[in-house]
Design an enzyme around this catalytic site. Structure first.
Site, PDB file in Angstrom:
ATOM      1  N   HIS A 104       0.818  -1.200   0.000  1.00 46.11           N
ATOM      2  CA  HIS A 104       0.000   0.000   0.000  1.00 46.11           C
ATOM      3  C   HIS A 104       0.858   1.259   0.000  1.00 46.11           C
ATOM      4  CE1 HIS A 104      -3.157   2.670   0.662  1.00 46.11           C
ATOM      5  NE2 HIS A 104      -3.421   2.452   1.921  1.00 46.11           N
ATOM      6  N   CYS A 105       2.157   1.111   0.298  1.00 42.03           N
ATOM      7  CA  CYS A 105       2.960   2.308   0.564  1.00 42.03           C
ATOM      8  C   CYS A 105       3.980   2.642  -0.524  1.00 42.03           C
ATOM      9  CB  CYS A 105       3.700   2.129   1.887  1.00 42.03           C
ATOM     10  SG  CYS A 105       2.584   1.984   3.287  1.00 42.03           S
ATOM     11  N   ILE A 106       4.950   1.747  -0.704  1.00 40.08           N
ATOM     12  CA  ILE A 106       6.126   2.128  -1.491  1.00 40.08           C
ATOM     13  C   ILE A 106       5.810   2.404  -2.973  1.00 40.08           C
ATOM     14  CG2 ILE A 106       8.495   1.442  -2.104  1.00 40.08           C
ATOM     15  CD1 ILE A 106       8.470  -0.039   0.631  1.00 40.08           C
ATOM     16  N   ILE A 125       3.195   3.730  -4.048  1.00 40.57           N
ATOM     17  CA  ILE A 125       2.185   4.791  -4.132  1.00 40.57           C
ATOM     18  C   ILE A 125       2.654   6.116  -3.552  1.00 40.57           C
ATOM     19  CG2 ILE A 125      -0.086   5.463  -3.180  1.00 40.57           C
ATOM     20  CD1 ILE A 125      -0.903   2.529  -3.561  1.00 40.57           C
ATOM     21  N   ASP A 126       3.132   6.068  -2.304  1.00 41.65           N
ATOM     22  CA  ASP A 126       3.401   7.309  -1.562  1.00 41.65           C
ATOM     23  C   ASP A 126       4.354   8.281  -2.268  1.00 41.65           C
ATOM     24  OD1 ASP A 126       1.836   6.019   0.232  1.00 41.65           O
ATOM     25  OD2 ASP A 126       3.456   5.480   1.595  1.00 41.65           O
TER      26      ASP A 126
END
Ligand code: NAD
Length: 422
Positions: A255-257, A259-260
């Site tokens: 969910h993070c790398i 996208i963020d």
């Protein structure tokens, strides 16, 4: 002494958590186990059984009645921050939760956002919505940002032992947020502003995204030179200073790398600034599933087989080992690419019995049970996630060909001619 500070000190503070997913739930657990009196949590849906004990112990209530926000002293917000179809920040959950809080906001409440986002979100987007309540941030209520640093599956750290960065709108906001989180978390890292806290989280993920892209690129270069990237990283990481090991894989997931970093890219554009490292890393990482499928094709070709019509078993759907999260998992992309080339694809994942409907994908597949006979029936077995449960010796022994994207077969000594690293 401020009323809220007194409640924090005597642990009578009531903590509300909005958004109970991978991040919100562990946070609730930490506050509940710290014995925060009548700890209440406001959530959208009720998740799994670990909640039961906290409920039974009287430290946790789950509700979808948002008016309960009136009854809590603080609201911690852990809602999703995905990208839109056009890869721009999708702020709908932040906006919606801010609107909900604004409707029920009470004087002296502390609101702290935890969702990963671009610097400026709390001040420019969240604060004006909260102030629609008629209450003034920093004066009538307190506003903070403290990024979540959850690492699902990591047994070395828990929510309690991961230091927490905290930024506040005013010095008092920061002080209260720091005091509150100290109840549940061991180490506090106060910073000078909301924006510094927002940026710190983005930097952590940009750092990982770029370094993973670098080793992914080096993997492809070294493969051409017939040098094993994993051996090289193992050797390089014996340097006792100045080197942090990152490992290549079939592409970025989670969910993070993936996208963020693009939250920062979007915001930087407002300042006329490109984020070239992020774009380049994105390009390399996005290409990795294509590279892996190319290696599967080559390996089949070496065995006088075409990918079209071949049976391929993908091992591991989760984006990383020993977890059940398949958000943005490269395995999904691999399955779609392989199918696109005419392969007949199945998967096995001990943690994901069937593929759920996702925003972009609906594979409609179920996990195949592993057996020696079934492994033999596949033209290629593709190790996409290196789950610890797998017996790689047994997998290699019983497969015709194993394409390994994670170096999971490093310790397999027999039948190495069946293994192709990708
Ligand atoms: N998963 C991780 O490992 C991780 C790590 C660090 C940071 N983060 C960040 O934390 C944030 C949350 O991530 P997550 O993985 O917990 O997401 P998630 O999807 O698992 O959980 C989010 C929850 O929020 C709920 N929700 C959405 N809108 C709501 C609303 N208006 N009111 C109440 N509840 C609402 C959803 O139903 C869901 O249960 C994201 O910004 C993410 O980037 C995640």
């Amino acid at each position: 002494m401020i009323v809220l500070e007194k409640k924090i000190n005597d642990k009578s503070v009531i903590v509300g958590v909005l958004g109970l997913g991978y991040v919100g739930l562990p946070l609730v657990r930490e506050f509940a186990s710290a014995g925060i009196n009548s700890g209440k949590s406001i959530i959208k849906h009720v998740p799994h059984a670990t909640v039961k004990k906290m409920v039974d112990d009287g430290f946790f209530t789950a509700t979808s009645d948002m008016s309960k926000i009136r009854d809590v002293d603080t609201v911690l917000v852990c809602v999703p921050t995905p990208l839109t179809e056009n890869r721009e920040p999708d702020m709908q959950f932040i906006v919606k939760s801010s609107e909900t809080i604004s409707k029920y906001l009470q004087p002296n409440q502390l609101i702290s956002f935890e969702s990963t986002t671009y610097p400026g979100t709390t001040r420019e987007l969240v604060m004006p919505i909260l102030e629609q309540s008629g209450l003034k941030a920093g004066k009538d209520f307190y506003l903070a940002y403290s990024p979540e640093r959850e690492d699902p599956g990591n047994k070395k750290f828990t929510t309690r032992t991961i230091p927490k960065v905290v930024g506040g709108l005013t010095p008092t906001c920061k002080k209260l947020a720091t005091q509150l989180y100290s109840l549940a978390i061991d180490t506090m890292v106060p910073v000078s502003s909301l924006e510094a806290a927002e940026a710190a989280k983005i930097v952590e993920n940009v750092y990982r995204c770029i370094n993973i892209a670098m080793v992914n690129e080096l993997k492809m270069v070294f493969d051409r030179m017939q040098i094993d990237i994993w051996e090289v990283i193992r050797a390089a990481s014996t340097k006792p200073f100045g080197f942090n090991a990152f490992y290549p894989g079939p592409g970025l997931g989670g969910h993070c790398i993936p996208i963020d970093p693009f939250y920062l890219t979007w915001k930087a554009r407002q300042y006329g600034m490109p984020t070239r490292f992020i774009e380049l890393a994105g390009e390399i990482n996005t290409n990795m599933p294509h590279y892996v499928v190319g290696k599967v094709m080559e390996a089949l070709n070496d065995r006088k087989k075409a990918i079209n019509g071949s049976r391929v078993l993908v091992l591991g759907l989760a984006y990383k080992k020993d977890i059940d999260d398949l958000r943005e998992s490269p395995s999904i992309e691999l399955i779609e690419l392989l199918r696109g080339k005419g392969a007949k694809v199945d998967y096995n994942d001990p943690y994901i019995s069937k593929t759920p409907k996702q925003r972009k994908h609906n594979l409609g597949m179920t996990s195949k049970k592993l057996s020696a006979e079934m492994l033999k029936a596949y033209d290629a077995v593709l190790v996409a996630t290196d789950h610890s449960d797998y017996d790689y010796n047994w997998i290699v022994e019983n497969s015709q060909l194993v394409v390994d994207t994670r170096n999971a077969t490093a310790d397999v000594s027999k039948n190495r001619n069946k293994i192709v690293k990708a």
